[in-house]
Write a protein that holds these residues in place. Structure first.
Motif, PDB file in Angstrom:
ATOM      1  N   ARG A 196       0.830  -1.212   0.000  1.00  0.00           N
ATOM      2  CA  ARG A 196       0.000   0.000   0.000  1.00  0.00           C
ATOM      3  C   ARG A 196       0.862   1.260   0.000  1.00  0.00           C
ATOM      4  NH1 ARG A 196      -3.197  -2.997   3.706  1.00  0.00           N
ATOM      5  NH2 ARG A 196      -2.183  -1.954   5.453  1.00  0.00           N
ATOM      6  N   ASP A 197       1.915   1.259   0.840  1.00  0.00           N
ATOM      7  CA  ASP A 197       2.791   2.431   0.893  1.00  0.00           C
ATOM      8  C   ASP A 197       3.462   2.671  -0.448  1.00  0.00           C
ATOM      9  OD1 ASP A 197       2.108   2.737   3.519  1.00  0.00           O
ATOM     10  OD2 ASP A 197       3.924   1.810   4.320  1.00  0.00           O
ATOM     11  N   PHE A 198       3.858   1.590  -1.117  1.00  0.00           N
ATOM     12  CA  PHE A 198       4.545   1.737  -2.399  1.00  0.00           C
ATOM     13  C   PHE A 198       3.586   2.186  -3.499  1.00  0.00           C
ATOM     14  CE2 PHE A 198       6.213   0.072  -6.424  1.00  0.00           C
ATOM     15  CZ  PHE A 198       7.481   0.642  -6.408  1.00  0.00           C
ATOM     16  N   LEU A 199       2.356   1.668  -3.488  1.00  0.00           N
ATOM     17  CA  LEU A 199       1.404   1.980  -4.551  1.00  0.00           C
ATOM     18  C   LEU A 199       0.861   3.393  -4.441  1.00  0.00           C
ATOM     19  CD1 LEU A 199      -0.291   1.091  -6.990  1.00  0.00           C
ATOM     20  CD2 LEU A 199      -1.985   0.204  -5.383  1.00  0.00           C
ATOM     21  N   TRP A 200       0.485   3.818  -3.247  1.00  0.00           N
ATOM     22  CA  TRP A 200      -0.246   5.079  -3.103  1.00  0.00           C
ATOM     23  C   TRP A 200       0.628   6.235  -2.667  1.00  0.00           C
ATOM     24  CZ3 TRP A 200      -4.386   4.840  -5.680  1.00  0.00           C
ATOM     25  CH2 TRP A 200      -5.120   3.669  -5.730  1.00  0.00           C
ATOM     26  N   GLY A 201       1.864   5.985  -2.276  1.00  0.00           N
ATOM     27  CA  GLY A 201       2.747   7.081  -1.909  1.00  0.00           C
ATOM     28  C   GLY A 201       3.169   7.863  -3.128  1.00  0.00           C
ATOM     29  N   VAL A 202       3.757   9.029  -2.906  1.00  0.00           N
ATOM     30  CA  VAL A 202       4.199   9.893  -3.998  1.00  0.00           C
ATOM     31  C   VAL A 202       5.701   9.979  -4.054  1.00  0.00           C
ATOM     32  CG1 VAL A 202       4.138  12.229  -4.936  1.00  0.00           C
ATOM     33  CG2 VAL A 202       2.080  11.252  -3.913  1.00  0.00           C
ATOM     34  N   GLY A 203       6.349  10.343  -2.991  1.00  0.00           N
ATOM     35  CA  GLY A 203       7.800  10.490  -3.021  1.00  0.00           C
ATOM     36  C   GLY A 203       8.358  10.567  -1.620  1.00  0.00           C
ATOM     37  N   ASN A 204       9.680  10.535  -1.503  1.00  0.00           N
ATOM     38  CA  ASN A 204      10.313  10.566  -0.195  1.00  0.00           C
ATOM     39  C   ASN A 204      10.077  11.880   0.533  1.00  0.00           C
ATOM     40  OD1 ASN A 204      11.370   8.004  -0.503  1.00  0.00           O
ATOM     41  ND2 ASN A 204      13.235   8.734  -1.470  1.00  0.00           N
ATOM     42  N   LEU A 205       9.870  12.963  -0.227  1.00  0.00           N
ATOM     43  CA  LEU A 205       9.695  14.261   0.378  1.00  0.00           C
ATOM     44  C   LEU A 205       8.233  14.596   0.622  1.00  0.00           C
ATOM     45  CD1 LEU A 205      12.313  16.286  -1.689  1.00  0.00           C
ATOM     46  CD2 LEU A 205      12.621  15.152   0.514  1.00  0.00           C
ATOM     47  N   GLU A 206       7.375  13.629   0.397  1.00  0.00           N
ATOM     48  CA  GLU A 206       5.942  13.872   0.568  1.00  0.00           C
ATOM     49  C   GLU A 206       5.608  14.078   2.040  1.00  0.00           C
ATOM     50  OE1 GLU A 206       1.736  11.591  -0.426  1.00  0.00           O
ATOM     51  OE2 GLU A 206       3.594  10.498  -0.178  1.00  0.00           O
ATOM     52  N   ARG A 207       4.797  15.061   2.305  1.00  0.00           N
ATOM     53  CA  ARG A 207       4.342  15.317   3.669  1.00  0.00           C
ATOM     54  C   ARG A 207       2.843  15.109   3.716  1.00  0.00           C
ATOM     55  NH1 ARG A 207       5.140  21.161   6.233  1.00  0.00           N
ATOM     56  NH2 ARG A 207       3.479  21.591   4.711  1.00  0.00           N
ATOM     57  N   LYS A 208       2.431  14.083   4.409  1.00  0.00           N
ATOM     58  CA  LYS A 208       1.008  13.768   4.480  1.00  0.00           C
ATOM     59  C   LYS A 208       0.402  14.397   5.727  1.00  0.00           C
ATOM     60  CE  LYS A 208       1.371   9.338   2.091  1.00  0.00           C
ATOM     61  NZ  LYS A 208       1.113   7.904   2.156  1.00  0.00           N
ATOM     62  N   PRO A 209      -0.840  14.892   5.620  1.00  0.00           N
ATOM     63  CA  PRO A 209      -1.493  15.470   6.800  1.00  0.00           C
ATOM     64  C   PRO A 209      -1.854  14.389   7.806  1.00  0.00           C
ATOM     65  CG  PRO A 209      -3.014  15.376   4.954  1.00  0.00           C
ATOM     66  CD  PRO A 209      -1.669  14.970   4.410  1.00  0.00           C
ATOM     67  N   HIS A 210      -1.645  14.686   9.054  1.00  0.00           N
ATOM     68  CA  HIS A 210      -1.977  13.732  10.110  1.00  0.00           C
ATOM     69  C   HIS A 210      -3.447  13.872  10.446  1.00  0.00           C
ATOM     70  CE1 HIS A 210      -1.364  11.105  13.480  1.00  0.00           C
ATOM     71  NE2 HIS A 210      -1.834  11.995  14.303  1.00  0.00           N
ATOM     72  N   LEU A 211      -4.238  12.650  10.435  1.00  0.00           N
ATOM     73  CA  LEU A 211      -5.691  12.668  10.627  1.00  0.00           C
ATOM     74  C   LEU A 211      -6.097  12.106  11.996  1.00  0.00           C
ATOM     75  CD1 LEU A 211      -6.677  11.364   7.074  1.00  0.00           C
ATOM     76  CD2 LEU A 211      -6.435  13.711   7.837  1.00  0.00           C
ATOM     77  N   GLU A 212      -5.718  11.073  12.881  1.00  0.00           N
ATOM     78  CA  GLU A 212      -6.353  10.347  13.974  1.00  0.00           C
ATOM     79  C   GLU A 212      -6.063  11.007  15.290  1.00  0.00           C
ATOM     80  OE1 GLU A 212      -8.796   8.506  13.874  1.00  0.00           O
ATOM     81  OE2 GLU A 212      -8.634   7.382  12.089  1.00  0.00           O
ATOM     82  N   THR A 213      -6.290  12.740  15.512  1.00  0.00           N
ATOM     83  CA  THR A 213      -6.228  13.465  16.810  1.00  0.00           C
ATOM     84  C   THR A 213      -7.084  12.713  17.822  1.00  0.00           C
ATOM     85  OG1 THR A 213      -5.920  15.580  15.749  1.00  0.00           O
ATOM     86  CG2 THR A 213      -6.737  15.641  17.975  1.00  0.00           C
ATOM     87  N   TRP A 214      -6.574  12.616  19.036  1.00  0.00           N
ATOM     88  CA  TRP A 214      -7.304  11.905  20.070  1.00  0.00           C
ATOM     89  C   TRP A 214      -8.409  12.779  20.647  1.00  0.00           C
ATOM     90  CZ3 TRP A 214      -6.594   6.941  20.082  1.00  0.00           C
ATOM     91  CH2 TRP A 214      -5.360   6.425  19.679  1.00  0.00           C
ATOM     92  N   VAL A 215      -9.450  12.133  21.166  1.00  0.00           N
ATOM     93  CA  VAL A 215     -10.590  12.853  21.749  1.00  0.00           C
ATOM     94  C   VAL A 215     -10.127  13.731  22.909  1.00  0.00           C
ATOM     95  CG1 VAL A 215     -12.774  12.565  22.976  1.00  0.00           C
ATOM     96  CG2 VAL A 215     -12.232  11.093  21.023  1.00  0.00           C
ATOM     97  N   ALA A 216      -9.187  13.219  23.700  1.00  0.00           N
ATOM     98  CA  ALA A 216      -8.702  13.973  24.860  1.00  0.00           C
ATOM     99  C   ALA A 216      -8.048  15.292  24.461  1.00  0.00           C
ATOM    100  CB  ALA A 216      -7.707  13.118  25.647  1.00  0.00           C
ATOM    101  N   ASP A 217      -7.557  15.371  23.226  1.00  0.00           N
ATOM    102  CA  ASP A 217      -6.892  16.595  22.770  1.00  0.00           C
ATOM    103  C   ASP A 217      -7.886  17.705  22.430  1.00  0.00           C
ATOM    104  OD1 ASP A 217      -4.490  15.271  23.033  1.00  0.00           O
ATOM    105  OD2 ASP A 217      -4.465  14.604  20.931  1.00  0.00           O
TER     106      ASP A 217
END
Length: 339
Positions: A118-139
């Motif tokens: 999955r990482d190889f198929l859907w990734g873009v490049g080594n410098l890709e910065r993906k947004p972080h999605l799973e913030t905890w409820v406590a935050d």
């Protein structure tokens, strides 16, 4: 010597090992006479583990390591998605299937191999910065604050995103966190609370009244990279200027083909004046009179070729995919000609 003389092959003693089973006296002297080194179990023979417990996960460490090397992330920068899928299939047929002919694949190893794919198929490049999605409820939950919820967005909202953010906050309003319960990530679409791709597709189909034209897109007569592009275009995920703007980039939006209207995927592939001329030429050649639908997905769903005959039917079904791909490549050449 007789073997080498008859077969024309030469035994490479530098790669050979003498492996004792049980207690063998003078093993070093025997190895010296043969001209090879002394090995021990567990070892490998023809790439397979020899003398190791076949149920242990560690037996697959070599396969996983070679899997990571074959599907190294730096390679995906130079391959299209079709090329990535081809390399994944090649890696699958060469490495784990050879092991699975003799050994049972543990579920933990299977999950790790799937993650590498999955990482190889859907990734873009080594410098890709993906947004972080799973913030905890406590935050984001504060029982002392008014309303209780205080979510922080990762970036400043665009004007067209304000209403969507308001709907999100309204959805949260009235929801309460009770008790001192540890945060957990759950998937509400399944009884087990665990995520599965099947449950996601079922949920998407339930919310989408129009069927998805998968049989038209994944066409055996079409290169995988073209099918991947058509799949993304049908879902509206290809980065045309309107989507780039929605991701926060301040760009002027004008179709690179006609220089007349704002660029969207449906306009670029179907309704741009330059693209329309290509479609009209196609319909003239086959003697068809047809008005193009409003979207790429509807075009695939309504694309039938009974009037072209059985011999040309397969070619006709592949035609829209190749036209979409040709228009997209032309658009990119115009967009990046100065880069």
């Amino acid at each position: 010597m007789w073997f080498e003389a008859v077969s024309g092959l030469r035994i490479n003693l530098e790669k050979s090992e003498l492996i004792p089973v049980g207690r063998v006296e003078n093993i070093n002297d025997v190895a010296l006479n043969f001209g090879c080194r002394v090995g021990s179990l567990p070892s490998t023979y023809l790439g397979l583990p020899l003398g190791a417990p076949f149920k242990t996960v560690s037996v697959w460490d070599g396969v996983e390591e070679r899997f990571r090397k074959r599907l190294a992330r730096w390679k995906r920068q130079y391959l299209s998605k079709g090329g990535r899928a081809t390399l994944i299939r090649s890696t699958l047929s060469n490495l784990p299937i050879y092991f699975m002919s003799l050994l049972k694949l543990p579920s933990s190893v299977r999950r790790r191999l799937e993650q590498i794919q999955r990482d190889f198929l859907w990734g873009v490049g080594n410098l890709e910065r993906k947004p972080h999605l799973e913030t905890w409820v406590a935050d984001v939950w504060d029982p002392l604050a008014e309303g209780g919820w205080s979510p922080c967005f990762s970036r400043v909202l665009n004007d067209w995103e304000v209403e969507e953010a308001e709907r999100f906050l309204e959805h949260l309003h009235g929801k309460r966190v009770l008790g001192d319960v540890e945060d957990m990530v759950v998937w509400t679409k399944t009884k087990s609370r665990k995520f599965s791709a099947k449950s996601l597709y079922l949920a998407l189909e339930a919310d989408c009244p129009v069927l998805f034209p998968s049989s038209c897109i994944w066409n055996g007569w079409v290169q995988p990279k073209i099918s991947f592009f058509a799949w993304e275009a049908a879902w509206g995920k290809t980065l045309t200027l309107d989507l780039v703007q929605k991701r926060g980039w301040s760009l002027a939006n004008r179709c690179f083909m006609c220089l007349e209207n704002e660029e969207t995927m449906d306009l670029l592939l179907l309704h741009c004046s330059k693209t329309k001329a290509l479609w009209e030429l196609l319909f003239t050649l086959v003697g068809a009179s047809w008005v193009l639908p409003s979207s790429v997905r509807e075009t695939f769903l309504s694309w039938h070729g009974s009037f072209v005959g059985k011999k040309r039917k397969k070619v006709w079904r592949a035609t829209p995919l190749h036209i979409f791909w040709t228009v997209w490549k032309t658009r990119n050449r115009l967009a990046f000609k100065d880069d």
